[in-house]
Each structure stands twice: as structure tokens, then as C-alpha cells.
Write a protein that holds these residues in place. Structure first.
Motif, PDB file in Angstrom:
ATOM      1  N   PRO B 133       0.844  -1.204   0.000  1.00 29.81           N
ATOM      2  CA  PRO B 133       0.000   0.000   0.000  1.00 29.81           C
ATOM      3  C   PRO B 133       0.873   1.245   0.000  1.00 29.81           C
ATOM      4  O   PRO B 133       1.909   1.274   0.662  1.00 29.81           O
ATOM      5  CB  PRO B 133      -0.771  -0.102   1.316  1.00 29.81           C
ATOM      6  CG  PRO B 133      -0.697  -1.521   1.716  1.00 29.81           C
ATOM      7  CD  PRO B 133       0.542  -2.098   1.119  1.00 29.81           C
ATOM      8  N   ARG B 135       1.344   4.561   1.389  1.00 31.31           N
ATOM      9  CA  ARG B 135       0.813   5.210   2.589  1.00 31.31           C
ATOM     10  C   ARG B 135       0.754   6.715   2.448  1.00 31.31           C
ATOM     11  O   ARG B 135       1.477   7.315   1.665  1.00 31.31           O
ATOM     12  CB  ARG B 135       1.682   4.851   3.781  1.00 31.31           C
ATOM     13  CG  ARG B 135       1.815   3.358   4.031  1.00 31.31           C
ATOM     14  CD  ARG B 135       0.645   2.815   4.742  1.00 31.31           C
ATOM     15  NE  ARG B 135       0.663   1.366   4.910  1.00 31.31           N
ATOM     16  CZ  ARG B 135      -0.354   0.683   5.399  1.00 31.31           C
ATOM     17  NH1 ARG B 135      -1.454   1.309   5.753  1.00 31.31           N
ATOM     18  NH2 ARG B 135      -0.274  -0.617   5.539  1.00 31.31           N
ATOM     19  N   SER B 136      -0.105   7.309   3.289  1.00 29.01           N
ATOM     20  CA  SER B 136      -0.248   8.754   3.319  1.00 29.01           C
ATOM     21  C   SER B 136       1.102   9.426   3.500  1.00 29.01           C
ATOM     22  O   SER B 136       1.907   8.989   4.309  1.00 29.01           O
ATOM     23  CB  SER B 136      -1.150   9.101   4.507  1.00 29.01           C
ATOM     24  OG  SER B 136      -1.463  10.447   4.491  1.00 29.01           O
ATOM     25  N   GLY B 137       1.376  10.468   2.736  1.00 28.25           N
ATOM     26  CA  GLY B 137       2.642  11.190   2.875  1.00 28.25           C
ATOM     27  C   GLY B 137       3.745  10.642   1.998  1.00 28.25           C
ATOM     28  O   GLY B 137       4.815  11.230   1.896  1.00 28.25           O
ATOM     29  N   THR B 138       3.503   9.510   1.335  1.00 30.22           N
ATOM     30  CA  THR B 138       4.519   8.914   0.471  1.00 30.22           C
ATOM     31  C   THR B 138       4.388   9.474  -0.939  1.00 30.22           C
ATOM     32  O   THR B 138       3.280   9.673  -1.426  1.00 30.22           O
ATOM     33  CB  THR B 138       4.313   7.385   0.398  1.00 30.22           C
ATOM     34  OG1 THR B 138       4.217   6.880   1.710  1.00 30.22           O
ATOM     35  CG2 THR B 138       5.450   6.716  -0.339  1.00 30.22           C
ATOM     36  N   SER B 154      -3.236   5.501  -0.443  1.00 34.06           N
ATOM     37  CA  SER B 154      -3.957   6.199   0.632  1.00 34.06           C
ATOM     38  C   SER B 154      -4.173   7.666   0.336  1.00 34.06           C
ATOM     39  O   SER B 154      -3.420   8.272  -0.422  1.00 34.06           O
ATOM     40  CB  SER B 154      -3.155   6.123   1.928  1.00 34.06           C
ATOM     41  OG  SER B 154      -3.063   4.824   2.379  1.00 34.06           O
ATOM     42  N   PRO B 155      -5.182   8.254   0.993  1.00 35.18           N
ATOM     43  CA  PRO B 155      -5.334   9.708   0.882  1.00 35.18           C
ATOM     44  C   PRO B 155      -4.077  10.368   1.425  1.00 35.18           C
ATOM     45  O   PRO B 155      -3.529   9.915   2.407  1.00 35.18           O
ATOM     46  CB  PRO B 155      -6.528  10.037   1.785  1.00 35.18           C
ATOM     47  CG  PRO B 155      -7.050   8.773   2.292  1.00 35.18           C
ATOM     48  CD  PRO B 155      -6.152   7.657   1.911  1.00 35.18           C
ATOM     49  N   ARG B 172      -6.955   6.505  -3.677  1.00 36.75           N
ATOM     50  CA  ARG B 172      -7.557   7.505  -2.780  1.00 36.75           C
ATOM     51  C   ARG B 172      -6.705   8.767  -2.667  1.00 36.75           C
ATOM     52  O   ARG B 172      -7.108   9.737  -2.056  1.00 36.75           O
ATOM     53  CB  ARG B 172      -7.723   6.922  -1.374  1.00 36.75           C
ATOM     54  CG  ARG B 172      -8.608   5.701  -1.336  1.00 36.75           C
ATOM     55  CD  ARG B 172      -8.950   5.308   0.090  1.00 36.75           C
ATOM     56  NE  ARG B 172      -9.899   4.211   0.071  1.00 36.75           N
ATOM     57  CZ  ARG B 172      -9.625   2.970   0.426  1.00 36.75           C
ATOM     58  NH1 ARG B 172      -8.428   2.655   0.847  1.00 36.75           N
ATOM     59  NH2 ARG B 172     -10.545   2.043   0.366  1.00 36.75           N
ATOM     60  N   GLU B 195      -8.070  12.000  -4.755  1.00 34.17           N
ATOM     61  CA  GLU B 195      -8.121  13.402  -4.334  1.00 34.17           C
ATOM     62  C   GLU B 195      -7.861  14.303  -5.535  1.00 34.17           C
ATOM     63  O   GLU B 195      -8.408  15.399  -5.641  1.00 34.17           O
ATOM     64  CB  GLU B 195      -7.036  13.679  -3.288  1.00 34.17           C
ATOM     65  CG  GLU B 195      -7.287  12.983  -1.973  1.00 34.17           C
ATOM     66  CD  GLU B 195      -6.131  13.168  -1.014  1.00 34.17           C
ATOM     67  OE1 GLU B 195      -6.413  13.305   0.185  1.00 34.17           O
ATOM     68  OE2 GLU B 195      -4.958  13.161  -1.443  1.00 34.17           O
TER      69      GLU B 195
END
Lengths: 271, 232
Positions: B133, B135-138, B154-155, B172, B195
Motif C-alpha cells: 500500500p 501510505r499517506s505522505g509517500t 492512501s489519501p 484515494r 483526491e
């Protein structure tokens, strides 16, 4: 066998890291494992309060890192269980005092005498949180079933995969576990909170346990007794289940259904 | 022997039409893009396309163009579709000459410089595969290649590719395909919850995506300068 380092982390503040660190450390100790729980929240320490040893703190984590005190001068033995030790941190310094080499040295020394080293991380993704997670073998991601906590947990999981020592040296990755805390079955039923399935789907990491919202947690903090010592509390029992799962046992998830309402309570409610 | 002195290489570089640099709308759009993905654009190389800009012939004008791009943290390194006069002026400003490039950088054959004795085989741009996955911030950037993700994005995560983007999972976060300017690049995903989506710099945010496509398996393409979303 050398001790294992477990970090309790979340990104978001106030989700239950310290409560969980205390409860899980207590749970492991009750199962016979020598356990130390360390407060990494330099400057905003609460682990000593939650563990009820705030009046016995002489030396702290930063003193030992700086060489001003020895480890056995700072470690505080829990009065309720011989297997459980607390390593408080400084309230007067801040997180810049956490020097990585010093932390490494202290953790290596602790590994010789403890089976489990539970690290209570501060919130955020700055130096304090990154240092707390850096040496972890396992991570328990404490998450509340609501969107901003889940988003922050996702970020933290990403950081564990890239900024931990295991990631940097290409070792076996840190094993991550999801601990869903402050779960209220009533609010989930009403659609005000995310379900366990929602959170599992978004975060895609194995579920360690679900800890129900419980008044016993507040009582526990106020009396300085980790909630795992409270045999009647649902949260306490849920933490014991989580510890069992961490140690490899199978346990059914409990406390997910709303409390059964008394027949009479419904009548009175309509008045 | 100059045999191995010079190696062949294929790079992906953004191309900006000279006329666009004069357009204040383009300027603000570019500023916005850079603001959203600063690391991606920092010091990124740019080639100035001089087609339809025959009047740009002075060395000082090339220096101006370099300055305009520098303000957006971009680095002007050369020109394409230049006349002899323009090439001389550009060279005076320290800019290199690039052969006209078809807008499919990931598919153009490697150009061998005339000085090497034995041309080195250039590997085809290998599709970048991500199986965990995102991840957020990646931020993931597949330079000069397609990107395939076989998990959720991820968002708060950003996936960028010079080629196409395929997400076999929920998208996302943000997806930017054709980042080097390839208008034929597409975005494919199993579950549209993005997004922001972008192809060759044109973008739509979540609110602008057709609501009936949200949550479905779709492909996004650039048709006549507009992003279209169709079911797979």
C-alpha cells in the motif's frame, strides 16, 4: 534470547498510546515476562502518572542517556508485579535530548535483562516519535475509529516502513499491528464512528485488538493503576486479549456489540 | 580511441512551449502545480519548444526564459524545434539543442551519439511495480516509465509517472500520469476515490470528477485537452 522492542505509536495525539503502553506492559508482566515500559514523551511525560509511580522518580531516561545516572538507578520496580519496571523520562528537558546513540546504548543494555521493552511514543512525526520507533522490532499502531486518527496512523505506518532501523539496514521489517482503541459500539451502530472493517480495509494491517471505550480507563489513570490490573473492566479484559494475540494465541474479538439494554430502561427513556 | 568516452542515454525532460511562458494563466497554473508537488519540480530540467515562436531570436530572450522558469524552481537546459538563428542565440545563452521530440518520451528509441564505436544497448524503460500500500505522505515517481500499484493508494499519498498509471486497488490519493508531458498517458484504477488526477499537467480534483464514476473501475484519458473518465 535478547529482549524485543515494541513501540506504541499513532501519529495522532490522545488516542490511547500511554494507556495502552501501560496496559500491555502490565499484561505481559502478568503473563510472566520481564517487561520494562519507557516513556519517550520528553517534556510531557505521563507514563509515570498512569503507572502510579510519579512520587518515586529520582533519575530518568535523559539522565541515563547523558551518563548522569546508571540504568538501575532510574528504573522503578512496579509495586504490584515483580516482572514490571517503569523507566520514566524527564519533564524539564525536551525531545532534542533524545540522542540516537544514547537511546541505542540504553536499549541494548535493557535487552540483556528484559523480555519486552515497551516504548510509549509521543504523538506527531517529529524527532521524538521517530526516535521512539527507530529501534522497534514490533509496532502497535493505536488508532481511534475516526477519520483523522486513521489518516495519521496510515502516515505512521508509512514512516515505519521507511524510517526505522530495520528499514534502513534492509532487515526483516518491523511487524505492525493495529490496536483499535476507544471503540464505542453504540456510536458505530449510529454511524458516528468507523467500523472495525472500515479501519482494517483502509490501513491493511493485522488487527491486534479492539479496546472498548470505558470509564474504567479514566479511573485507572486517576489512580495510577494500569487498566490491565482491573479485572472487572471491559477495557482491561480487552487488553489481556490483545496481549494474548500478540503472544501468538487466538482470541475471539469481544465487546463489539452494544450493551444489551434493560427492558425497563427503554420505557423510562421515552418519558 | 574515443570509443567509450561518450555514452548514450535516454532522459525524460519536460517540454514547455515558448508561447506559454508569456501567458499569465499558464504562469499561475504552473505555480500552483509546483506548490502542490515541490519536490517533483525542484530543479527539474526543461526544454523550450520554439515551434510557433519564430520571433524569439535574441540571446537575452533565452536568458529571460531561463529566469522565468527558475522562478518556478525549474531548470531550462535546452531548446527544440529551433531555427539556425535561434540555435545560435540559445547556445550563446548556454542552452543545448535537442532534436524534435515526439510527445511519447517513454517510447522513443535510444539515440546513439555518433562518436561511440560500440553503441551500448539501452534497456527499455521498465515499468515500476509497487506491491505494498502507498501510505499517506509517500511520494512515488516512476521516471520515464509506467507505474503499476497492486494495492491501495492512501489519501495524502502521491503517485507520479512519466507514462501510464495503473492502480489495482483503491486510488484515494493523487495520481499524476504523463508527468513529462505525454498527453497520451492514462490512469487506470479499480476504485476511483482520488483526491486529484492529472495527465500531462491538466488536472481535476475530487469534487470535479463525475460523481457517477466515484468508487468504480475507470480509466482517465486526456481528450482534446480535457480529462475524461470512462468505465473499464
Amino acid at each position: 534470547m535478547a529482549g524485543k522492542v515494541i513501540v506504541l505509536t499513532s501519529g495522532k495525539g490522545g488516542v490511547g498510546k500511554t494507556t495502552s503502553a501501560a496496559a500491555i506492559a502490565a499484561g505481559l508482566a502478568l503473563r510472566g515476562h520481564r517487561t520494562v515500559v519507557i516513556d519517550f514523551d520528553v517534556g510531557l511525560r505521563n507514563l509515570d502518572l498512569i503507572m502510579g509511580c510519579e512520587r518515586r522518580v529520582v533519575f530518568d531516561f535523559i539522565n541515563v542517556i547523558n551518563g548522569d545516572a546508571r540504568l538501575n538507578q532510574a528504573l522503578i520496580k512496579d509495586k504490584r508485579n515483580d516482572n514490571l519496571y517503569i523507566f520514566p523520562t524527564s519533564q524539564t528537558r525536551d525531545k532534542e535530548a533524545l540522542k540516537r546513540e544514547g537511546v541505542e546504548r540504553v536499549l541494548e543494555e535493557l535487552k540483556d535483562s528484559f523480555d519486552y521493552i515497551v516504548c510509549d511514543s509521543p504523538a506527531g512525526i517529529e524527532h521524538g516519535a521517530l526516535t521512539a520507533m527507530y529501534f522497534a522490532d514490533s509496532a502497535i499502531i493505536v488508532t481511534n475509529p475516526e477519520v483523522s486518527s486513521v489518516r495519521d496512523s496510515d502516515r505512521i505506518i508509512g514512516l515505519l516502513a521507511s524510517k526505522s532501523r530495520r528499514a534502513e539496514f534492509n532487515l526483516e521489517p518491523v511487524t505492525v499491528h493495529l490496536l483499535l482503541a476507544r471503540y464505542s459500539p453504540e456510536r458505530v451502530r449510529k454511524g458516528e464512528m468507523l467500523t472495525v472493517e472500515d479501519v482494517k480495509e483502509i490501513l491493511s494491517i493485522p488487527l491486534l485488538g479492539v479496546i472498548p471505550e470505558s470509564e474504567s480507563v479514566l479511573r485507572a489513570s486517576n489512580t495510577g493503576t494500569p487498566v490491565a490490573f482491573d479485572e472487572e473492566s471491559s477495557a482491561g479484559r480487552a487488553y489481556h486479549d490483545a496481549v494474548a494475540r500478540f503472544l501468538g494465541e487466538q482470541r475471539e474479538l469481544r465487546f463489539l456489540q452494544p450493551e444489551r439494554r434493560s427492558f425497563f430502561r427503554t420505557l423510562f427513556g421515552r418519558a | 580511441m574515443a570509443g567509450n568516452l561518450v555514452q548514450g542515454a535516454v532522459f525524460t525532460v519536460m517540454v514547455v512551449r515558448a508561447g506559454m511562458l508569456r501567458d499569465p494563466d499558464f504562469d499561475s497554473q504552473l505555480a500552483e502545480q509546483v506548490r502542490r508537488s515541490p519536490r517533483f519540480f525542484l530543479n527539474a530540467p526543461v526544454v523550450l519548444d520554439l515551434k510557433d515562436a519564430a520571433e524569439l531570436t535574441h540571446e537575452s530572450e533565452f536568458a529571460d526564459a531561463r529566469e522565468i522558469l527558475r522562478r518556478h524552481t525549474l531548470s531550462l537546459i535546452g531548446v527544440q524545434n529551433a531555427s539556425q538563428v535561434q540555435l545560435q542565440a540559445a547556445a550563446g545563452a548556454g542552452l543545448a539543442s535537442f532534436a524534435p521530440n515526439a510527445p511519447q518520451p517513454s517510447r522513443s528509441p535510444p539515440r546513439e551519439p555518433t562518436r561511440t564505436a560500440s553503441p551500448r544497448p539501452t534497456a527499455a524503460a521498465k515499468t515500476r511495480l509497487v506491491t505494498q500500500p502507498v501510505r499517506s505522505g509517500t511520494q512515488i515517481y516512476a521516471r520515464g516509465a509506467d507505474l503499476v500499484v497492486t494495492a491501495a493508494v492512501s489519501p495524502g499519498a502521491e503517485i507520479i509517472a512519466d507514462g501510464n498509471i495503473h492502480v489495482y486497488g483503491a486510488l484515494r490519493g493523487r495520481a499524476l500520469a504523463g508527468a513529462g508531458g505525454d498527453v497520451d498517458a492514462r490512469i487506470f484504477c479499480s476504485r476511483l476515490e482520488a483526491e486529484l488526477v492529472s495527465i500531462a499537467g491538466r488536472y481535476l480534483v475530487s469534487e470535479q470528477l463525475p460523481p457517477e464514476q466515484q468508487g468504480f473501475s475507470v480509466q482517465i484519458a486526456l481528450v482534446d485537452e480535457r480529462l475524461t473518465v470512462t468505465r473499464n
